[in-house]
Design a protein around this motif. Structure first.
Motif, PDB file in Angstrom:
ATOM      1  N   PHE A   1       0.785  -1.212  -0.074  1.00 44.61           N
ATOM      2  CA  PHE A   1      -0.209  -0.050  -0.172  1.00 44.61           C
ATOM      3  C   PHE A   1       0.547   1.219  -0.372  1.00 44.61           C
ATOM      4  N   SER A   2       2.621   0.642   0.464  1.00 37.55           N
ATOM      5  CA  SER A   2       2.889   2.439   0.262  1.00 37.55           C
ATOM      6  C   SER A   2       3.645   2.403  -1.058  1.00 37.55           C
TER       7      SER A   2
ATOM      8  N   HIS B   1      -7.278   2.676  -2.119  1.00 31.44           N
ATOM      9  CA  HIS B   1      -7.500   3.489  -0.926  1.00 31.44           C
ATOM     10  C   HIS B   1      -8.616   4.397  -1.609  1.00 31.44           C
ATOM     11  N   ARG B   2      -9.362   4.836   0.179  1.00 29.66           N
ATOM     12  CA  ARG B   2     -10.116   5.674   0.251  1.00 29.66           C
ATOM     13  C   ARG B   2      -9.754   7.574   0.175  1.00 29.66           C
ATOM     14  N   SER B   3     -10.514   8.047  -1.412  1.00 26.07           N
ATOM     15  CA  SER B   3     -10.292   9.357  -0.929  1.00 26.07           C
ATOM     16  C   SER B   3     -10.712  10.294   0.306  1.00 26.07           C
TER      17      SER B   3
ATOM     18  N   THR C   1      -9.601   3.628   6.795  1.00 21.81           N
ATOM     19  CA  THR C   1      -8.745   4.159   6.933  1.00 21.81           C
ATOM     20  C   THR C   1      -7.693   4.158   8.179  1.00 21.81           C
TER      21      THR C   1
ATOM     22  N   THR D   1      -4.845   2.072   9.096  1.00 24.16           N
ATOM     23  CA  THR D   1      -3.019   2.461   8.742  1.00 24.16           C
ATOM     24  C   THR D   1      -2.642   2.167  10.332  1.00 24.16           C
TER      25      THR D   1
ATOM     26  N   TRP E   1       5.450   1.410   7.356  1.00 22.20           N
ATOM     27  CA  TRP E   1       4.772   2.288   6.928  1.00 22.20           C
ATOM     28  C   TRP E   1       5.375   3.357   8.446  1.00 22.20           C
TER      29      TRP E   1
ATOM     30  N   GLU F   1      -6.980  10.388   6.256  1.00 20.53           N
ATOM     31  CA  GLU F   1      -6.424  10.579   4.440  1.00 20.53           C
ATOM     32  C   GLU F   1      -5.483  10.227   4.514  1.00 20.53           C
ATOM     33  N   TRP F   2      -5.123   9.353   3.461  1.00 21.20           N
ATOM     34  CA  TRP F   2      -4.705   8.663   2.473  1.00 21.20           C
ATOM     35  C   TRP F   2      -3.606   9.502   2.100  1.00 21.20           C
TER      36      TRP F   2
ATOM     37  N   ALA G   1      -7.388   6.369  -5.984  1.00 19.30           N
ATOM     38  CA  ALA G   1      -7.806   6.414  -5.041  1.00 19.30           C
ATOM     39  C   ALA G   1      -9.837   6.580  -5.116  1.00 19.30           C
TER      40      ALA G   1
END
Length: 367
Positions: free
Chosen positions: A154-155, A184-186, A192, A196, A207, A214-215, A223
């Protein structure tokens, strides 16, 4: 900043009234009634707002509670956790739903306008849901991952499905040489933040951003707006992976997460188990039951990526009518019937008897 009287009226007027019906509740603590009990004496309007994650569960709770208490109208506006906390603080709602507990700094800053001046807050977990990692990779039906590998995916550090780190965890799987599209969520999201938080706790070296709503835009990926947007993007994409409330996973494949030496699939039971295995946060009021989720537990049968959503009210209300309605509604929600209704409607994990035993004194304190 406090809301003016006119603004509060406008806020209340904008909340949609839920008038769904369901089978009558029979929990005596809820003010419910059945064929052998006296009719409910409760009446009035109860206003709440907050977490959209509770939306389906709240619809079920409202239906059951209003059926048992026909002279009560419950309004719950699923505006999101942040908006719900703000609405409650400013006195425009009698209770809030939130995907995280109030920070101690927020509580100290106050005020909470619906509460009496000498009142603390009542805050407890009422909705527990696993967060599933959903994926869509041709030829791959099952997948096992550990926290460091998930964090690198995810990174943007791991970019191909045949990466050696993924292959090492999935011996014998036919992983394609295909680009990974991490969805990911916008929007600002409690989902989220919980996802995270897991990455930050279980894979701190991989991470860096910590637990965030917020991403981080620097990580790229795709997104999507809301849970439905993430599910749609994963389902319609190629080589996609995302995170979403498990009740929305549908027919998509899901990841088993490494806990200790074993890989654990999500389930309501495994989600509830990690809450029971986690301590309460320190430094809070007697009736402020914020859970410090132990995302790094190695206990058998627990699933560490969970969303714990709270109900928030006052220990003492300025308006006694609010106190009576909130107390009765909260009792209904945490009852076995209320939790079973939520599980059926939203796929959530009913709270355990152990947790209910901790929550009940907090509800009993409302006046």
């Amino acid at each position: 900043m406090k809301l003016s009287a006119r603004t509060k009226v406008a806020a209340l007027g904008g909340i949609a009234v839920l008038t769904l019906t369901s089978c009558a509740a029979n929990e005596s603590a809820s003010g419910a009634s059945d064929s052998g009990a006296a009719a409910s004496s409760l009446s009035g309007n109860l206003i709440g707002a907050g977490a959209s994650s509770q939306g389906s569960a709240q619809e079920a709770w409202v239906a059951g509670f209003q059926t048992a208490n026909p002279d009560v109208t419950v309004n719950y506006d699923p505006t999101g956790s942040g908006a719900g906390r703000e609405t409650f603080q400013q006195g425009a709602s009698a209770f809030a739903g939130s995907d995280r507990a109030f920070d101690l700094e927020e509580i100290e800053a106050g005020p909470f306008d619906a509460c009496a001046t000498d009142s603390g807050i009542v805050e407890f977990p009422a909705y527990i849901s696993p967060i599933a990692l959903i994926f869509n990779v041709e030829g791959v039906d099952s997948l096992q991952l550990d926290a460091p590998t998930v964090a690198k995916i995810f990174s943007g550090e791991i970019t191909s499905w045949d990466d050696p780190a993924i292959a090492a965890l999935n011996e014998g799987a036919k992983l394609p040489a295909q680009n990974i599209v991490a969805v990911h969520r916008s929007d600002k999201s409690g989902t989220t933040e919980n996802f995270t938080d897991y990455l930050a706790a279980a894979a701190p070296a991989e991470w860096a951003p910590g637990a965030i709503e917020e991403w981080p835009t620097e990580f790229g990926g795709e997104a999507a707006q809301g849970t439905s947007g993430v599910v749609e993007a994963v389902a319609n994409g190629v080589g996609t992976i995302g995170y979403a409330d498990a009740s929305r996973a549908g027919e998509l494949s899901t990841v088993e997460i490494k806990v200790g030496d074993k890989f654990v699939a999500y389930s309501p039971e495994a989600a509830a188990a990690i809450v029971d295995a986690s301590p309460l946060e320190e430094g809070r009021g007697e009736h402020d039951l914020a859970i410090k989720i132990d995302r790094t537990t190695t206990e058998d049968g627990v699933y560490p990526i969970v969303l714990v959503s709270y109900l928030v009210g006052c220990e003492k209300y300025e308006d006694p009518a609010n106190a009576e309605l909130v107390k009765s509604y909260f009792n209904y929600i945490v009852s076995a019937e209320g939790q079973d209704l939520a599980a059926e409607a939203a796929g959530s994990a009913p709270i355990s008897e152990s947790l209910r035993g901790k929550v009940q004194p907090a509800i009993d304190a409302i006046s």
